[in-house]
Design a protein around this motif. Structure first.
Motif, PDB file in Angstrom:
ATOM      1  N   ASP A  63      59.510 -20.662  51.362  1.00  0.00           N
ATOM      2  CA  ASP A  63      58.646 -21.394  52.283  1.00  0.00           C
ATOM      3  C   ASP A  63      58.509 -20.718  53.642  1.00  0.00           C
ATOM      4  O   ASP A  63      57.793 -21.222  54.516  1.00  0.00           O
ATOM      5  CB  ASP A  63      59.169 -22.823  52.476  1.00  0.00           C
ATOM      6  CG  ASP A  63      59.202 -23.610  51.170  1.00  0.00           C
ATOM      7  OD1 ASP A  63      58.233 -23.487  50.399  1.00  0.00           O
ATOM      8  OD2 ASP A  63      60.182 -24.320  50.913  1.00  0.00           O
ATOM      9  N   SER A  64      59.190 -19.600  53.843  1.00  0.00           N
ATOM     10  CA  SER A  64      59.075 -18.809  55.080  1.00  0.00           C
ATOM     11  C   SER A  64      59.317 -19.652  56.325  1.00  0.00           C
ATOM     12  O   SER A  64      58.493 -19.711  57.239  1.00  0.00           O
ATOM     13  CB  SER A  64      57.694 -18.139  55.162  1.00  0.00           C
ATOM     14  OG  SER A  64      57.513 -17.244  54.103  1.00  0.00           O
ATOM     15  N   VAL A  65      60.462 -20.351  56.341  1.00  0.00           N
ATOM     16  CA  VAL A  65      60.850 -21.101  57.532  1.00  0.00           C
ATOM     17  C   VAL A  65      62.224 -20.630  57.990  1.00  0.00           C
ATOM     18  O   VAL A  65      63.016 -20.103  57.208  1.00  0.00           O
ATOM     19  CB  VAL A  65      60.864 -22.626  57.268  1.00  0.00           C
ATOM     20  CG1 VAL A  65      59.468 -23.127  56.950  1.00  0.00           C
ATOM     21  CG2 VAL A  65      61.825 -22.981  56.147  1.00  0.00           C
ATOM     22  N   ASP A  66      62.481 -20.796  59.281  1.00  0.00           N
ATOM     23  CA  ASP A  66      63.740 -20.349  59.876  1.00  0.00           C
ATOM     24  C   ASP A  66      64.717 -21.496  60.099  1.00  0.00           C
ATOM     25  O   ASP A  66      65.900 -21.260  60.353  1.00  0.00           O
ATOM     26  CB  ASP A  66      63.480 -19.665  61.217  1.00  0.00           C
ATOM     27  CG  ASP A  66      62.570 -18.465  61.068  1.00  0.00           C
ATOM     28  OD1 ASP A  66      62.780 -17.679  60.131  1.00  0.00           O
ATOM     29  OD2 ASP A  66      61.641 -18.320  61.888  1.00  0.00           O
ATOM     30  N   MET A  67      64.213 -22.714  60.070  1.00  0.00           N
ATOM     31  CA  MET A  67      65.075 -23.870  60.272  1.00  0.00           C
ATOM     32  C   MET A  67      64.411 -25.091  59.654  1.00  0.00           C
ATOM     33  O   MET A  67      63.187 -25.132  59.478  1.00  0.00           O
ATOM     34  CB  MET A  67      65.356 -24.099  61.764  1.00  0.00           C
ATOM     35  CG  MET A  67      64.148 -24.520  62.566  1.00  0.00           C
ATOM     36  SD  MET A  67      64.436 -24.531  64.348  1.00  0.00           S
ATOM     37  CE  MET A  67      63.801 -22.891  64.772  1.00  0.00           C
TER      38      MET A  67
END
Length: 238
Positions: A63-67
């Motif tokens: 999902d290409s998220v960092d948090m």
């Protein structure tokens, strides 16, 4: 190596910039957190935002998220998490619904009412659990509405379509305004917590730490208002 060196310099200098890629649950994300993120970006104009709003489970790499800001403590030992606050669930309804249909006094009264249900991966969560001291009550609900979107469940509840079990944070504005009331407060639904989760230690930047502190401060303000109104008890602040 060069990129890591740049990140290390930013950590040392506490530079607040870059892209915030955050996953949020639907109700909390749309109605509570997004205005906070807007204010954060106004204060730190070098920050940009990519927000992913969904109630589905998050895969950080897919999902290409960092948090991710999520209810429930992390179960994966490979991720890093920060507890933001306690987030007790409440059984909620409008005063109008209760006037028309009666106010349940005990979990055993609930099957006579319409439950507004949450659905995840085609599984409808129609069994509600409540605790009273050391006694647990499991109640299978009747329902004419179910959704895989927590925000829609809240909207149905505010529209007087039935009873819903939701986090007090999700329902806070409606509870504080009196649009919704807490029902059977002596019988408590299964509690939860709000956590900020990151996929690795390297992803915990000064921006992430500042957002963590901001979320803690602002959720604490909401919880204190709910305590002052007698909607939740003071133990939620511990």
């Amino acid at each position: 190596m060069l990129e890591q060196a740049k990140q290390n310099m930013k950590h040392d200098l506490d530079v607040i910039d870059g892209e915030v890629r955050i996953a949020l649950s639907s109700d909390l994300g749309r109605n509570v957190i997004t205005p906070w993120l807007d204010a954060f970006m106004d204060s730190y104009p070098l920050v940009s935002l990519r927000s992913s709003i969904s109630d589905s489970n998050i895969d950080f790499y897919r999902d290409s998220v960092d948090m991710a800001l999520r209810y429930g403590s992390p179960t994966d030992a490979n991720v890093y998490g920060f507890k933001i606050c306690n987030a007790p669930r409440l059984l909620c309804a409008t005063p109008e619904y209760l006037e028309a249909n009666g106010t349940p006094k005990h979990p055993h009264d609930l099957p006579l009412h319409n439950g507004l249900l949450y659905q995840l991966h085609d599984v409808v969560h129609n069994v509600w659990r409540f605790s009273d001291d050391n006694t647990e009550h499991k109640i299978k609900m009747s329902s004419n509405r179910a959704a895989n979107d927590g925000d829609l469940v809240r909207r149905w509840c505010v529209a007087g379509k039935g009873l819903a079990v939701k986090s007090c944070l999700d329902m806070s504005a409606d509870l504080l305004s009196g649009s919704l009331v807490s029902v059977m407060p002596e019988f408590k639904p299964t509690p939860t917590e709000l956590w900020l989760i990151c996929p690795s230690r390297q992803s915990i930047t000064p921006t992430v730490r500042l957002l963590r502190d901001s979320f803690r401060e602002q959720t604490s303000q909401i919880l204190r208002q709910l305590v002052e109104k007698g909607i939740v008890d003071e133990s939620v602040l511990s």
